[in-house]
Write an enzyme that holds these catalytic residues in place. Structure first.
Site, PDB file in Angstrom:
ATOM      1  CE1 TYR B 157     -68.194 -27.276  15.759  1.00  0.00           C
ATOM      2  CE2 TYR B 157     -69.293 -28.294  13.886  1.00  0.00           C
ATOM      3  CZ  TYR B 157     -69.306 -27.423  14.951  1.00  0.00           C
ATOM      4  OH  TYR B 157     -70.443 -26.702  15.202  1.00  0.00           O
ATOM      5  CB  ILE B 244     -66.021 -23.129   6.799  1.00  0.00           C
ATOM      6  CG1 ILE B 244     -65.522 -23.796   8.089  1.00  0.00           C
ATOM      7  CG2 ILE B 244     -67.211 -23.896   6.254  1.00  0.00           C
ATOM      8  CD1 ILE B 244     -66.539 -23.732   9.223  1.00  0.00           C
TER       9      ILE B 244
END
Lengths: 485, 485
Positions: B157, B244
């Protein structure tokens, strides 16, 4: 075996920050809360419990907020005004760093209103943060490198040691203020602090003030602000003005924002305007600490840009932004709320000050905040910080009042205490005053406090040694449950 | 003149952090957003605008949440269930670091449910944070000192460069993964990264993984997790498992939490249990990024204690905690929501993968996330990162799709792109596929994509050089408006 090696290495496995004490939360400020939580006062179920006077909460005007919510159900219901369409989806996804435009506009206007429109806030210079705690830390990250220093007048809010130093690595150098001039900040004290920082080979990056002051409960006089701004101008450093109690200034000389002084400077005004940064929050003026709404205001584009990026570490819930956009956008409401809230703060402040005067305890004259700065030095057995701690423990354990000792605020003179008055009912404050009266009576050996009452002069009262016996000891553990200031 | 000196000194007046680029937001990942924001697609008002496929939002199941809100008005209205008394006052003041007990209990149960109760979460080991961004940074502050390193498998990310390094001073050392084995993490790659860190004289404090992976869209196979846990056990370091996307795993082999692997270790399991920390959030699984709800889960008491104190810099609004306590506390709802949400994610995922296959574009086989990891290397003019950027600009400006180039995720092989599919309607995804088809058609000089279709094999398709002309250039400024991941 790997496991044994690991076990031995454990202490080094975490960061130095995780283990160190610079979060400052082992101080008596937080320890008092721990005691309160073990035995909280309740007029019915626990009338002999500890009364919490160490918490600067504003509980005085919730009825006004509730009344508004009742009339404006769309704000909580996440609907457009007048029972319109739901904005839930929009808000669920809204995570723009720059905040909901409607909320930022309303907040900017509210901040201008708090300052009588003498300063007009530009929404594009606002950075939203999850509370003032986050705002202060982000500013520190923006302005100071590891080992750089900020000068902070004493006494100061005990949480600053955590908020400003812990993760940033910045240092705080106290600007020593004294009761002799009502703890006002002078140029001499600033120069002295600057010199001490230089001796420690610290690079001073700025001054941080709370205005109105926590814990003093006083707003900075314009002349003092001018001296501070002159100082930062001369040194080429920053000023952070934490103005989270702006809306509590209930009496003259009223609140003057640092920005007002900067805007009013002759000629050179522009030179410091991008080095003066304001911190604000809705935790005190609106009494909403649970909603975590803070803000940085700065005319410095680089600071706004960096702080905006940093705000990703503590954004305000869009649900909460929506509610508060509607609330603060209602000018009629904010105008009447602010006026009534100040009136109630003054009333409660007067109740505390008058009650203390009756039993011979003086306060620093104050005009703002949710607390008074109370002089109990005459009740100490010795004029020392040991004496202060001794008295403090007595007040917590025997009198049953959790107040904050001045030493936890880095005050240099023993015997001062921050006493909060807005987080309880008037009746509970009466109970607190009765308890304190009994304590003073027994300590002075009788009911006649005439001498003490006479001594409760505006600034500082006469010292009165006491014989106090100690039976109880505090457990030195951490009682940190709150982000409170 | 003071003012002149100040003006010259300005660049040094801010911290190094404020000026430096380690927030990583000048990357193409964020630049693509800027272009999107200038010209956003709308089926009616701007049908030729850019379609946002660079945003991992989950917009697929809002109707389920809205339906629940409709049935449970007390949750938004801040009232007790069944239209009871208002809890506004209580919530307005609630700023306990430890969170609303009802919310933490509900969150712990929801997290357990997401993992099929193979791991049971203890609410007292949860630290609430304002989003996963804040959770990851806080963990880094707890575990790493300035200059310490975490190993992170690539591609990763793009926001991690900001979240993990910027304010903490920690370093990221990439664990290079490759398409040859579907970008899976191997012991050899971990060892290699560890050696590189040592050569740079960095102290390695841990490994951080995203599981399910952002940007790969794959959940970590149990064997890979076991290898990673063995590695951190052997090295005596930490594992942060950012989970997540746990609730998005829509197909086999399903999601396995790092905690499940730790709990299942023979004998030595206890050795690492206090060095494995999980990050969670409701931004993806529930689609609520605007509400800023994240969490750290750790069995390490020192980490929980330090992170809890740090959470004061980013607490979750109590208003939002109250709403979500009610929502997540409704087990029937969460059970059906999670199942239906996964079904919809799979449907949309399949639509994207099938559409791409039709036009000869392959994806890494995936089973989770809100995106696919798409191989467009055959559409590049040269097999290089310059070729990737060239293709990316073409896709953004000419095709009108904002996707994220692999280079922004530190992928070592040019030609991969993260393509999000859950932040738009099925119709908009169709438009995107049509645009891509036209682009591929014109690039390959005709309508026959049979060869390309055949080449769209499960993992990697054949390269196909293209002649692409460039007329447009990107403005190299920052397009950071989101805390998005």
């Amino acid at each position: 075996m790997v496991s044994q090696v690991v076990a031995e290495e454990k202490p080094q496995l975490l960061s130095k920050k995780a283990g160190c004490n610079s979060h400052g939360q082992d101080s008596s400020y937080f320890l008092g809360w721990q005691e309160y939580e073990k035995n909280p006062f309740d007029p019915v179920s626990n009338p002999s419990g500890i009364i919490q006077m160490g918490l600067a909460e504003n509980q005085l005007s919730f009825d006004l907020l509730e009344e508004w919510l009742e009339k404006n159900p769309h704000a909580l219901g996440l609907r457009r005004e007048g029972g319109g369409a739901s904005v839930f989806r929009e808000l669920a996804l809204f995570q723009d760093y720059h905040g909901l435009p409607a909320f930022k506009n309303a907040l900017a206007r509210f901040m201008s209103e708090q300052r009588g429109y003498k300063v007009v806030f530009d929404p594009s210079n606002i950075v939203l943060t999850a509370g003032a705690t986050s705002a202060n830390e982000a500013l520190m990250f923006c302005l100071a490198d590891h080992g750089d220093a900020f000068l902070i007048p004493t006494p100061y809010y005990p949480g600053f040691d955590r908020d400003l130093k812990w993760r940033t690595g910045a240092e705080i150098v106290p600007v020593h203020c004294a009761s002799a001039n009502g703890f006002r900040v002078t140029r001499a004290a600033l120069d002295d602090a600057y010199r001490r920082a230089q001796k420690r080979r610290l690079r001073v990056k700025g001054v941080l003030i709370t205005n109105p002051s926590n814990p003093l409960g006083t707003s900075s006089p314009r002349a003092d602000l001018e001296a501070i701004v002159d100082f930062v101008a001369a040194k080429g450093i920053h000023l952070i003005s934490d103005e989270i109690y702006a809306g509590t200034a209930f009496a003259e000389p009223g609140f003057v924002s640092a920005l007002e002084v900067v805007a009013g400077r002759d000629g050179g005004g522009a030179d410091v305007s991008d080095r003066v940064h304001v911190v604000y929050s809705l935790s005190k003026d609106l009494g909403l600490p649970g909603f975590r709404v803070g803000a940085i205001y700065s005319a410095n584009a680089a600071v706004v840009s960096a702080a905006t990026k940093m705000s990703s570490f503590g954004l305000v819930s869009s649900q909460t932004q929506y509610l508060l956009a509607a609330l603060l956008g209602d000018r009629d409401f904010t105008r009447s709320y602010v006026a009534e809230n100040k009136r109630r703060i003054k009333e409660r402040h007067d109740q505390l000050v008058d009650g203390l005067r009756e039993i011979g305890i003086g306060c620093l004259p104050s005009n703002a905040g949710l607390f008074c700065w109370v002089d109990m030095s005459h009740l100490m057995r010795s004029r020392s910080f040991a004496g202060e701690m001794e008295l403090w423990k007595k007040v917590v354990f025997e009198v049953g009042l959790n107040i904050s000792p001045g030493s936890s605020c880095h005050c240099r003179e023993p015997g001062w205490f921050r006493v909060c008055f807005a987080n309880m009912s008037a009746k509970t404050l009466d109970v607190a005053m009765q308890r304190l009266r009994s304590f003073v009576d027994s300590a002075t050996g009788g009911g006649d406090n005439a001498a003490l009452r006479r001594a409760a002069a505006p600034v500082r009262s006469v010292s009165c040694p006491l014989a106090i016996k100690w039976a109880l000891r505090l457990t030195p553990s951490i009682a940190d449950r709150k982000a409170e200031r």
